[in-house]
Design a protein around this motif. Structure first.
Motif, short mmCIF file in Angstrom:
data_model
loop_
_atom_site.label_atom_id
_atom_site.label_comp_id
_atom_site.label_asym_id
_atom_site.label_seq_id
_atom_site.Cartn_x
_atom_site.Cartn_y
_atom_site.Cartn_z
N LEU A 1 0.94 -1.32 0.03
CA LEU A 1 0.04 -0.10 0.18
C LEU A 1 0.89 1.43 0.02
N ASP A 2 0.38 2.22 -0.80
CA ASP A 2 1.38 3.39 -0.87
C ASP A 2 0.87 4.48 -0.24
N GLY A 3 -0.28 4.44 0.41
CA GLY A 3 -0.86 5.78 1.21
C GLY A 3 -1.91 6.33 0.44
N ASN A 4 -1.91 6.00 -0.80
CA ASN A 4 -2.99 6.97 -1.53
C ASN A 4 -4.13 5.83 -2.03
N THR A 5 -4.12 4.81 -1.99
CA THR A 5 -5.13 3.72 -2.71
C THR A 5 -5.73 2.90 -1.46
N ARG A 6 -7.05 3.11 -1.57
CA ARG A 6 -7.99 2.00 -0.57
C ARG A 6 -8.24 0.72 -1.06
N TRP A 7 -7.92 -0.09 -0.51
CA TRP A 7 -8.35 -1.73 -1.07
C TRP A 7 -9.42 -2.19 -0.25
N THR A 8 -10.33 -2.68 -0.85
CA THR A 8 -11.51 -3.32 -0.35
C THR A 8 -11.19 -4.92 -0.32
N VAL A 9 -11.47 -5.67 0.85
CA VAL A 9 -11.14 -7.28 0.76
C VAL A 9 -12.42 -7.88 1.11
N GLY B 1 1.34 0.56 10.07
CA GLY B 1 1.22 1.65 9.08
C GLY B 1 -0.01 1.25 8.25
N ILE B 2 -0.73 0.22 8.45
CA ILE B 2 -1.94 0.25 7.75
C ILE B 2 -3.09 0.22 8.76
N THR B 3 -4.28 0.84 8.38
CA THR B 3 -5.50 0.95 9.19
C THR B 3 -6.45 -0.01 8.48
N LYS B 4 -7.21 -0.58 9.25
CA LYS B 4 -8.06 -1.37 8.75
C LYS B 4 -9.53 -1.03 9.34
N GLU B 5 -10.59 -0.69 8.31
CA GLU B 5 -12.04 -0.52 8.80
C GLU B 5 -12.90 -1.54 8.31
N ILE C 1 -26.44 -8.29 -0.06
CA ILE C 1 -27.06 -9.61 -0.39
C ILE C 1 -26.57 -10.22 -1.81
N PHE C 2 -26.48 -9.22 -2.83
CA PHE C 2 -26.16 -9.77 -3.88
C PHE C 2 -24.81 -9.96 -4.43
N SER C 3 -23.87 -9.41 -3.72
CA SER C 3 -22.32 -9.67 -4.18
C SER C 3 -22.11 -11.05 -3.34
N GLY C 4 -22.72 -11.38 -2.31
CA GLY C 4 -22.20 -12.53 -1.60
C GLY C 4 -21.15 -12.32 -0.60
N GLU C 5 -20.68 -10.88 -0.26
CA GLU C 5 -19.92 -10.49 0.48
C GLU C 5 -20.26 -10.25 1.95
N GLY C 6 -21.67 -10.37 2.19
CA GLY C 6 -22.01 -9.96 3.42
C GLY C 6 -22.42 -8.17 3.36
N LEU C 7 -22.94 -7.98 4.53
CA LEU C 7 -23.32 -6.57 4.80
C LEU C 7 -22.17 -5.50 4.96
N PHE C 8 -21.10 -6.23 5.48
CA PHE C 8 -19.89 -5.31 5.76
C PHE C 8 -18.57 -6.31 4.96
N VAL C 9 -17.76 -5.08 4.64
CA VAL C 9 -16.41 -5.65 3.86
C VAL C 9 -15.54 -5.08 4.69
N GLN C 10 -14.17 -5.42 4.41
CA GLN C 10 -12.88 -4.71 5.11
C GLN C 10 -12.44 -3.84 4.14
N GLN C 11 -11.99 -2.70 4.69
CA GLN C 11 -11.13 -1.65 3.71
C GLN C 11 -9.92 -1.23 4.25
N PHE C 12 -8.84 -1.21 3.57
CA PHE C 12 -7.57 -0.84 4.27
C PHE C 12 -7.08 0.41 3.58
N MET C 13 -6.12 1.07 4.46
CA MET C 13 -5.39 2.47 3.80
C MET C 13 -4.07 2.49 4.61
N GLY C 14 -3.33 3.36 4.06
CA GLY C 14 -2.02 3.55 4.68
C GLY C 14 -0.60 3.15 3.82
#
Length: 241
Positions: free
Chosen positions: A107-115, A126-130, A140-153
């Motif tokens: 991670l370069d500090g500029n891009t937000r990743w969704t997992v 150095g990375i924050t997880k939300e 419902i439709f993506s199969g990922e559940g109501l919450f996903v994890q996002q990472f920045m830093g």
């Protein structure tokens, strides 16, 4: 062409060992593709954070601290919001719960990743997880559940897959349609559709649903589908008469 030219696969698609550094230590990923193992060496006071149960072995000089948070989200996601912290010096071996691959995303500090669900293995300092809500419709439709994890830093994020893992780069305006059971991590925007192209706003099940990603961005895809695997295992245990 929809992709703006031939799709290129990143070198992570090869089975070569992956090595690198992160703030506070360095890593090696080997035995790749199905029995992948992450080896981390921490410098004094260096830290790495992982999902619970990921440790295979560690040297006795490593300090381990588990964290567990309970919240209303647990009732919806069906799991705990938790992490385990390892502090160096020392060496730790990590592995995912199922056979598959592990890759490191810098991670370069500029891009937000969704997992997606089950894709997160660990991260460096150095990375924050939300944990973010992706809205009821996408949940419902993506199969990922109501919450996903996002990472920045700035640091290294370790993700894991079921089966092999493939990377796709999308340029501005490029699109890629991915079966929702094969998603691992992404930086692109996306919408949910029926496999035939119709929007799924009125759908009542996840069958035949896909995610249409639009660039620019990166998508990591796993070669096996957890739901399909579960159905196959159930069929072997209880074969149809």
């Amino acid at each position: 062409m929809a992709f703006g030219g031939p799709m290129q696969q990143n070198p992570v698609g090869s089975l070569a060992d992956l090595t690198g550094e992160f703030p506070g230590g360095y890593y090696k990923i080997d035995h790749r593709d199905t029995n992948t193992l992450l080896s981390v060496t921490l410098l004094p006071n260096g830290q790495i954070f992982t999902q619970p149960g990921a440790m295979v072995a560690m040297t006795p000089d490593v300090t381990l601290k588990g964290k567990l948070k309970f919240s209303f989200r647990k009732m919806i996601t069906g799991g705990e919001m938790s992490q385990t912290t390892y502090t160096g010096p020392g060496e730790i071996l990590f592995a995912p719960p199922v056979w598959g691959d592990i890759i490191a995303i810098h991670l370069d500090g500029n891009t937000r990743w969704t997992v997606g669900k089950g894709g997160y293995l660990g991260m460096s300092d150095g990375i924050t997880k939300e944990t973010k809500s992706q809205g009821l419709g996408k949940a419902i439709f993506s199969g990922e559940g109501l919450f996903v994890q996002q990472f920045m830093g700035r640091g290294v994020l370790f993700i894991t897959s079921l089966g092999g893992i493939v990377q796709r780069h999308l340029k501005q305006g490029d699109q890629l349609i991915v079966d929702n059971g094969h998603l691992v991590a992404w930086t692109c925007t996306y919408s949910i559709e029926r496999a035939g192209g119709s929007i799924s706003a009125g759908a009542h099940s996840g069958e035949g649903l896909v995610c249409r990603f639009t660039g620019p961005g990166i998508i990591y895809i796993q070669t096996r589908n957890p739901d399909a695997l579960s159905e196959w295992i159930a069929g072997q245990a209880h074969p149809r008469q």
